[in-house]
Design a protein around this motif. Structure first.
Motif, mmCIF file in Angstrom:
data_model
loop_
_atom_site.group_PDB
_atom_site.id
_atom_site.type_symbol
_atom_site.label_atom_id
_atom_site.label_comp_id
_atom_site.label_asym_id
_atom_site.label_seq_id
_atom_site.Cartn_x
_atom_site.Cartn_y
_atom_site.Cartn_z
ATOM 1 N N PHE A 75 0.849 -1.185 0.000
ATOM 2 C CA PHE A 75 0.000 0.000 0.000
ATOM 3 C C PHE A 75 0.890 1.242 0.000
ATOM 4 O O PHE A 75 1.973 1.232 0.591
ATOM 5 C CB PHE A 75 -0.904 0.031 1.240
ATOM 6 N N PHE A 76 0.410 2.304 -0.619
ATOM 7 C CA PHE A 76 1.148 3.563 -0.709
ATOM 8 C C PHE A 76 0.309 4.682 -0.105
ATOM 9 O O PHE A 76 -0.913 4.652 -0.171
ATOM 10 C CB PHE A 76 1.487 3.878 -2.177
ATOM 11 N N ASP A 77 0.977 5.682 0.473
ATOM 12 C CA ASP A 77 0.280 6.820 1.086
ATOM 13 C C ASP A 77 -0.370 7.722 0.038
ATOM 14 O O ASP A 77 -1.437 8.280 0.269
ATOM 15 C CB ASP A 77 1.242 7.650 1.935
ATOM 16 N N ASP A 78 0.292 7.887 -1.086
ATOM 17 C CA ASP A 78 -0.224 8.737 -2.162
ATOM 18 C C ASP A 78 -0.714 7.861 -3.306
ATOM 19 O O ASP A 78 -0.197 6.751 -3.524
ATOM 20 C CB ASP A 78 0.877 9.676 -2.672
ATOM 21 N N ALA A 79 -1.664 8.376 -4.059
ATOM 22 C CA ALA A 79 -2.197 7.622 -5.197
ATOM 23 C C ALA A 79 -1.083 7.348 -6.205
ATOM 24 O O ALA A 79 -0.334 8.253 -6.583
ATOM 25 C CB ALA A 79 -3.333 8.381 -5.855
ATOM 26 N N ARG A 90 -12.692 8.346 -12.789
ATOM 27 C CA ARG A 90 -11.410 7.831 -12.277
ATOM 28 C C ARG A 90 -11.490 7.634 -10.777
ATOM 29 O O ARG A 90 -11.990 8.500 -10.060
ATOM 30 C CB ARG A 90 -10.282 8.804 -12.585
ATOM 31 N N ILE A 91 -10.951 6.511 -10.322
ATOM 32 C CA ILE A 91 -10.864 6.200 -8.894
ATOM 33 C C ILE A 91 -9.379 6.070 -8.565
ATOM 34 O O ILE A 91 -8.672 5.287 -9.196
ATOM 35 C CB ILE A 91 -11.591 4.875 -8.576
ATOM 36 N N PRO A 92 -8.868 6.832 -7.596
ATOM 37 C CA PRO A 92 -7.447 6.724 -7.254
ATOM 38 C C PRO A 92 -7.097 5.352 -6.685
ATOM 39 O O PRO A 92 -7.898 4.721 -6.000
ATOM 40 C CB PRO A 92 -7.220 7.816 -6.217
ATOM 41 N N LEU A 93 -5.884 4.890 -6.986
ATOM 42 C CA LEU A 93 -5.395 3.594 -6.509
ATOM 43 C C LEU A 93 -4.180 3.806 -5.610
ATOM 44 O O LEU A 93 -3.294 4.600 -5.927
ATOM 45 C CB LEU A 93 -5.008 2.699 -7.690
ATOM 46 N N TYR A 94 -4.162 3.051 -4.504
ATOM 47 C CA TYR A 94 -3.089 3.172 -3.504
ATOM 48 C C TYR A 94 -2.380 1.844 -3.251
ATOM 49 O O TYR A 94 -1.568 1.756 -2.340
ATOM 50 C CB TYR A 94 -3.678 3.678 -2.177
ATOM 51 N N TYR A 95 -2.672 0.844 -4.033
ATOM 52 C CA TYR A 95 -2.099 -0.491 -3.829
ATOM 53 C C TYR A 95 -1.581 -1.010 -5.160
ATOM 54 O O TYR A 95 -2.166 -0.731 -6.217
ATOM 55 C CB TYR A 95 -3.165 -1.448 -3.284
ATOM 56 N N ALA A 96 -0.495 -1.755 -5.111
ATOM 57 C CA ALA A 96 0.040 -2.400 -6.312
ATOM 58 C C ALA A 96 0.663 -3.724 -5.911
ATOM 59 O O ALA A 96 1.004 -3.940 -4.741
ATOM 60 C CB ALA A 96 1.074 -1.517 -6.999
ATOM 61 N N GLU A 97 0.797 -4.595 -6.898
ATOM 62 C CA GLU A 97 1.447 -5.879 -6.652
ATOM 63 C C GLU A 97 2.354 -6.247 -7.809
ATOM 64 O O GLU A 97 2.136 -5.813 -8.943
ATOM 65 C CB GLU A 97 0.421 -6.983 -6.415
ATOM 66 N N ILE A 98 3.376 -7.006 -7.470
ATOM 67 C CA ILE A 98 4.232 -7.649 -8.462
ATOM 68 C C ILE A 98 3.768 -9.093 -8.558
ATOM 69 O O ILE A 98 3.609 -9.762 -7.533
ATOM 70 C CB ILE A 98 5.717 -7.594 -8.056
ATOM 71 N N LYS A 99 3.544 -9.533 -9.787
ATOM 72 C CA LYS A 99 3.200 -10.932 -10.033
ATOM 73 C C LYS A 99 4.420 -11.598 -10.661
ATOM 74 O O LYS A 99 4.877 -11.184 -11.725
ATOM 75 C CB LYS A 99 2.010 -11.038 -10.982
ATOM 76 N N PRO A 115 -5.573 -5.888 -2.293
ATOM 77 C CA PRO A 115 -4.922 -7.185 -2.527
ATOM 78 C C PRO A 115 -5.932 -8.206 -3.077
ATOM 79 O O PRO A 115 -7.125 -8.147 -2.783
ATOM 80 C CB PRO A 115 -4.453 -7.613 -1.127
ATOM 81 N N ARG A 116 -5.421 -9.142 -3.848
ATOM 82 C CA ARG A 116 -6.240 -10.228 -4.373
ATOM 83 C C ARG A 116 -6.706 -11.082 -3.222
ATOM 84 O O ARG A 116 -5.954 -11.403 -2.305
ATOM 85 C CB ARG A 116 -5.407 -11.073 -5.337
ATOM 86 N N ARG A 117 -7.958 -11.462 -3.253
ATOM 87 C CA ARG A 117 -8.493 -12.340 -2.202
ATOM 88 C C ARG A 117 -8.060 -13.773 -2.460
ATOM 89 O O ARG A 117 -8.061 -14.226 -3.591
ATOM 90 C CB ARG A 117 -10.007 -12.291 -2.174
ATOM 91 N N THR A 118 -7.726 -14.454 -1.401
ATOM 92 C CA THR A 118 -7.396 -15.877 -1.510
ATOM 93 C C THR A 118 -8.341 -16.663 -0.634
ATOM 94 O O THR A 118 -8.936 -16.128 0.300
ATOM 95 C CB THR A 118 -5.934 -16.132 -1.082
#
Length: 119
Positions: A75-79, A90-99, A115-118
């Motif tokens: 998670f990131f503090d800024d979009a 547009r919806i701001p995003l604050y999360y990213a993942e490496i696959k 995050p992806r649900r498991t």
């Protein structure tokens, strides 16, 4: 433990990165096909997010044996980007993942709403 403690190589299929950068034909295709796309603010943001996840991201989704990827998120503090819809909202995003493709060192980065649900 956080971060990714091994060498990684970007997946050679550049379309995996281009579909998360604004203004690309891949984003336009996603908007037509799915009605939305998740994009980073720009290439510099994608690069900074990648570095941050490699340095301090956390492992997610390992228990899902049907998934072909190892996933590390942060998670990131800024979009870091936004979800754009075909009607223009547009919806701001604050999360990213490496696959990371399991059994390889190949990866790509995705901005997400959460995050992806498991199971």
């Amino acid at each position: 433990m956080s971060g990714i403690k091994r060498e990684l190589t970007p997946d050679a299929r550049s379309s995996l990165f281009d579909k998360h950068l604004p203004g690309t034909s891949q984003v336009e295709r996603l908007l037509r096909k799915e009605g939305k796309a998740h994009v980073f603010n720009d290439r510099a943001t994608l690069d900074a997010v990648t570095e941050a996840i490699i340095d301090r991201g956390y492992l997610t989704g390992v228990e899902d044996e049907t998934d072909d990827y190892e996933r590390y998120g942060l998670f990131f503090d800024d979009a870091i980007g936004y979800q754009i819809r075909s009607e223009g909202s547009r919806i701001p995003l604050y999360y990213a993942e490496i696959k990371i493709i399991k059994g390889t060192d190949k990866y790509h980065v995705i901005p997400r709403t959460r995050p992806r649900r498991t199971n």
